[in-house]
Design a protein around this motif. Structure first.
Motif, mmCIF file in Angstrom:
data_model
loop_
_atom_site.group_PDB
_atom_site.id
_atom_site.type_symbol
_atom_site.label_atom_id
_atom_site.label_comp_id
_atom_site.label_asym_id
_atom_site.label_seq_id
_atom_site.Cartn_x
_atom_site.Cartn_y
_atom_site.Cartn_z
ATOM 1 N N LYS A 62 -3.517 82.551 26.121
ATOM 2 C CA LYS A 62 -3.065 83.009 27.292
ATOM 3 C C LYS A 62 -3.594 81.961 28.285
ATOM 4 O O LYS A 62 -2.959 82.015 29.468
ATOM 5 C CB LYS A 62 -3.691 84.429 27.709
ATOM 6 C CG LYS A 62 -3.320 85.405 26.888
ATOM 7 C CD LYS A 62 -1.821 85.934 27.327
ATOM 8 C CE LYS A 62 -1.755 87.400 26.782
ATOM 9 N NZ LYS A 62 -0.578 87.967 27.487
ATOM 10 N N VAL A 63 -4.354 81.207 28.225
ATOM 11 C CA VAL A 63 -4.703 80.103 29.217
ATOM 12 C C VAL A 63 -4.454 78.556 28.528
ATOM 13 O O VAL A 63 -5.104 77.693 29.160
ATOM 14 C CB VAL A 63 -6.182 80.223 29.654
ATOM 15 C CG1 VAL A 63 -6.486 81.683 30.358
ATOM 16 C CG2 VAL A 63 -7.202 80.098 28.424
ATOM 17 N N ASP A 64 -3.573 78.692 27.645
ATOM 18 C CA ASP A 64 -2.989 77.486 27.156
ATOM 19 C C ASP A 64 -4.037 76.418 26.663
ATOM 20 O O ASP A 64 -4.098 75.217 26.696
ATOM 21 C CB ASP A 64 -2.385 76.523 28.505
ATOM 22 C CG ASP A 64 -1.224 75.535 27.880
ATOM 23 O OD1 ASP A 64 -0.691 76.257 26.871
ATOM 24 O OD2 ASP A 64 -0.764 74.837 28.774
ATOM 25 N N ARG A 65 -4.787 77.072 25.510
ATOM 26 C CA ARG A 65 -5.682 76.540 24.909
ATOM 27 C C ARG A 65 -5.690 76.806 23.457
ATOM 28 O O ARG A 65 -6.695 77.244 22.670
ATOM 29 C CB ARG A 65 -7.485 76.647 25.534
ATOM 30 C CG ARG A 65 -7.586 76.249 26.776
ATOM 31 C CD ARG A 65 -7.550 74.626 26.876
ATOM 32 N NE ARG A 65 -7.799 74.113 28.044
ATOM 33 C CZ ARG A 65 -6.787 73.828 29.014
ATOM 34 N NH1 ARG A 65 -5.434 74.236 28.926
ATOM 35 N NH2 ARG A 65 -6.920 73.412 29.986
ATOM 36 N N GLY A 66 -4.425 76.786 22.892
ATOM 37 C CA GLY A 66 -4.079 77.367 21.604
ATOM 38 C C GLY A 66 -4.423 76.608 20.529
ATOM 39 O O GLY A 66 -4.751 77.135 19.410
ATOM 40 N N ALA A 67 -5.044 75.224 20.644
ATOM 41 C CA ALA A 67 -5.441 74.507 19.650
ATOM 42 C C ALA A 67 -6.850 74.080 19.358
ATOM 43 O O ALA A 67 -7.569 73.822 20.302
ATOM 44 C CB ALA A 67 -4.456 73.332 19.803
ATOM 45 N N LEU A 68 -7.144 74.713 18.169
ATOM 46 C CA LEU A 68 -8.421 74.302 17.808
ATOM 47 C C LEU A 68 -8.808 73.301 16.696
ATOM 48 O O LEU A 68 -8.043 73.199 15.952
ATOM 49 C CB LEU A 68 -9.084 75.779 17.268
ATOM 50 C CG LEU A 68 -10.478 75.971 16.790
ATOM 51 C CD1 LEU A 68 -11.472 75.879 18.268
ATOM 52 C CD2 LEU A 68 -10.935 77.325 15.961
ATOM 53 N N VAL A 69 -9.675 72.558 16.959
ATOM 54 C CA VAL A 69 -10.045 71.409 16.182
ATOM 55 C C VAL A 69 -11.638 71.028 15.641
ATOM 56 O O VAL A 69 -12.173 71.241 16.507
ATOM 57 C CB VAL A 69 -9.448 69.976 16.952
ATOM 58 C CG1 VAL A 69 -9.578 68.886 15.754
ATOM 59 C CG2 VAL A 69 -8.174 70.360 17.500
ATOM 60 N N MET A 70 -11.836 71.179 14.401
ATOM 61 C CA MET A 70 -13.157 70.517 14.284
ATOM 62 C C MET A 70 -13.265 69.012 13.858
ATOM 63 O O MET A 70 -12.321 68.466 13.418
ATOM 64 C CB MET A 70 -13.583 71.472 12.933
ATOM 65 C CG MET A 70 -13.368 72.880 12.852
ATOM 66 S SD MET A 70 -14.571 73.604 14.026
ATOM 67 C CE MET A 70 -16.105 73.142 13.458
ATOM 68 N N VAL A 71 -14.103 68.584 14.284
ATOM 69 C CA VAL A 71 -14.350 67.009 14.255
ATOM 70 C C VAL A 71 -15.732 66.587 13.711
ATOM 71 O O VAL A 71 -16.819 66.962 14.379
ATOM 72 C CB VAL A 71 -14.266 66.265 15.740
ATOM 73 C CG1 VAL A 71 -14.297 64.748 15.666
ATOM 74 C CG2 VAL A 71 -12.816 66.595 16.416
ATOM 75 N N GLY A 72 -15.951 65.976 12.800
ATOM 76 C CA GLY A 72 -17.049 65.343 12.142
ATOM 77 C C GLY A 72 -17.211 64.205 12.822
ATOM 78 O O GLY A 72 -16.461 63.238 12.828
ATOM 79 N N VAL A 73 -18.595 63.819 13.184
ATOM 80 C CA VAL A 73 -18.773 62.445 13.923
ATOM 81 C C VAL A 73 -19.938 61.758 13.089
ATOM 82 O O VAL A 73 -20.857 62.492 12.812
ATOM 83 C CB VAL A 73 -19.160 62.700 15.269
ATOM 84 C CG1 VAL A 73 -19.661 61.482 16.079
ATOM 85 C CG2 VAL A 73 -17.964 63.437 16.154
ATOM 86 N N VAL A 74 -19.669 60.417 12.864
ATOM 87 C CA VAL A 74 -20.744 59.709 12.382
ATOM 88 C C VAL A 74 -21.240 58.632 13.353
ATOM 89 O O VAL A 74 -20.242 57.874 14.008
ATOM 90 C CB VAL A 74 -20.367 59.095 11.143
ATOM 91 C CG1 VAL A 74 -21.377 58.164 10.618
ATOM 92 C CG2 VAL A 74 -19.942 60.000 10.123
ATOM 93 N N LEU A 75 -22.659 58.485 13.764
ATOM 94 C CA LEU A 75 -22.854 57.414 14.793
ATOM 95 C C LEU A 75 -23.002 56.191 13.911
ATOM 96 O O LEU A 75 -23.446 55.961 12.644
ATOM 97 C CB LEU A 75 -24.214 57.887 15.405
ATOM 98 C CG LEU A 75 -24.138 59.388 16.430
ATOM 99 C CD1 LEU A 75 -25.305 59.460 16.985
ATOM 100 C CD2 LEU A 75 -22.851 59.210 16.934
#
Lengths: 154, 154
Positions: A62-75
Motif C-alpha cells: 500500500k505504500v509502494d514497497r512491494g519488493a523484498l530482497v535478501m542480500v548476502g554480503v562478504v567484506l
DNA sequence: GATGAAATCCGAGTCAC
DNA sequence: GTGACTCGGATTTCATC
C-alpha cells in the motif's frame, strides 16, 4: 529490579503482541484482574523493557514497497574496524529492515524492502556495493512471502 | 475504494508505525487536524488495509528467545506440490519468524528465533530437516543483530 | 509487597453544522 | 473539515490484605 514474570504477565505480553490496540479495560478482562492492576502491570512491562515499543504494521504494498530482497554480503577484510565501519554505514540506510552478522559463507545478511526490482538494482549499484569494505554481494529476490514477521512465540 | 493518501495520512502512518500507542488526541495535534478528523482518518487507514495491525514488540532476550538463526533451504524437487507442502508445514512452526521463497541458490530463506544454539540444533534435527521435500539446509547463526525489524520507510 | 474499589479526569466516539 | 457534547476508560488515590 527486573523481577520474574508470572502467568498473567506472560498472557498480557502475548495479547499485546497480537493486538497492541487493546484498551486497558479489555486487557484487564482478558487476564482477569482489575483495571488498576492491569494498568500497573502493563506499565512495568514497558519500564522493565519487556515491551520495546508498540508499532503499527504498515502494509508494504500500500505504500509502494512491494519488493523484498535478501542480500548476502562478504567484506574485504575481517577486522573489527571493517565490521564497525560497515555496520555504522548500513544502519543509516532506510531501506534495510534487518542486518545481521552471521557465521558461515557470508559476513552479513540484509533484508531490504524497496519499490520494485528496478529500484533495487539502482540501490544495489549506488548504495550497497558502495558500503565500506564490501567485497561481494549475493542477491536473493523474494518471489513469495510465505511468513512475514510472525509474532514471537514464548 | 482505496483512494490516495495525502501528506497528512502519510504522516499519520509514519507516526503510528513508530509509536502505536499514540492517543488519537496526541496524533491529531502532531498532524495538525481536529481530533474528530484524525479519528476518521485513522479508521480509514485500518479499514482500507494500510495498517495491518498494531503490535507490541517484545524484547526477545527477556522472554528467553535470544538466539536468531537464518536458514537457507533447498527442496528435493521444484514442483508446485513440493512448494505447497513445504509452505503449509513451515507456516505451522511457531519459531519461524520469516519464510520467503527466493530466487538463487536456495529455494527458501527462514528466519528463526529460539532460546539458544542447543535449542536450535534440537529443532533443526527434529523439525527442520523433517519438513516435506527438504534436500538440504544451510545454517547461518546470527552473531550480532545490527538492525532488527527497522520501521518501513516510505 | 501486592491487590481492587472508588473517584477523578481526560480522551474516544458521535453528533450537528 | 470543525466544534461540542456525552460516555466510558485511563489513571490515581486509598483502604485492605
Amino acid at each position: 529490579m527486573t523481577s520474574e514474570l508470572d502467568r498473567i504477565d506472560l498472557k498480557m505480553l502475548r495479547l499485546l503482541q497480537n493486538n497492541g490496540r487493546l484498551s486497558n479495560a479489555e486487557l484487564a478482562q482478558l487476564v482477569d484482574v482489575s483495571a488498576a492492576t492491569c494498568h500497573r502491570r502493563t506499565q512495568r512491562l514497558f519500564e522493565e523493557g519487556y515491551i520495546k515499543s508498540v508499532r503499527a504494521m504498515i502494509e508494504p504494498l500500500k505504500v509502494d514497497r512491494g519488493a523484498l530482497v535478501m542480500v548476502g554480503v562478504v567484506l574485504d577484510r575481517s577486522t573489527p574496524e571493517s565490521f564497525g565501519a560497515f555496520e555504522k554505514a548500513v544502519a543509516k540506510l532506510s531501506f534495510v529492515l534487518d542486518c545481521n552478522l552471521v557465521a558461515g559463507d557470508f559476513d552479513y545478511f540484509l533484508k531490504i524492502r524497496v519499490r520494485d526490482m528496478a529500484d533495487f538494482n539502482r540501490i544495489h549499484g549506488t548504495q550497497l556495493i558502495a558500503l565500506p569494505g564490501v567485497r561481494q554481494t549475493r542477491t536473493f529476490f523474494v518471489m513469495k512471502e510465505v511468513v512475514d514477521n510472525a509474532p514471537l512465540n514464548f
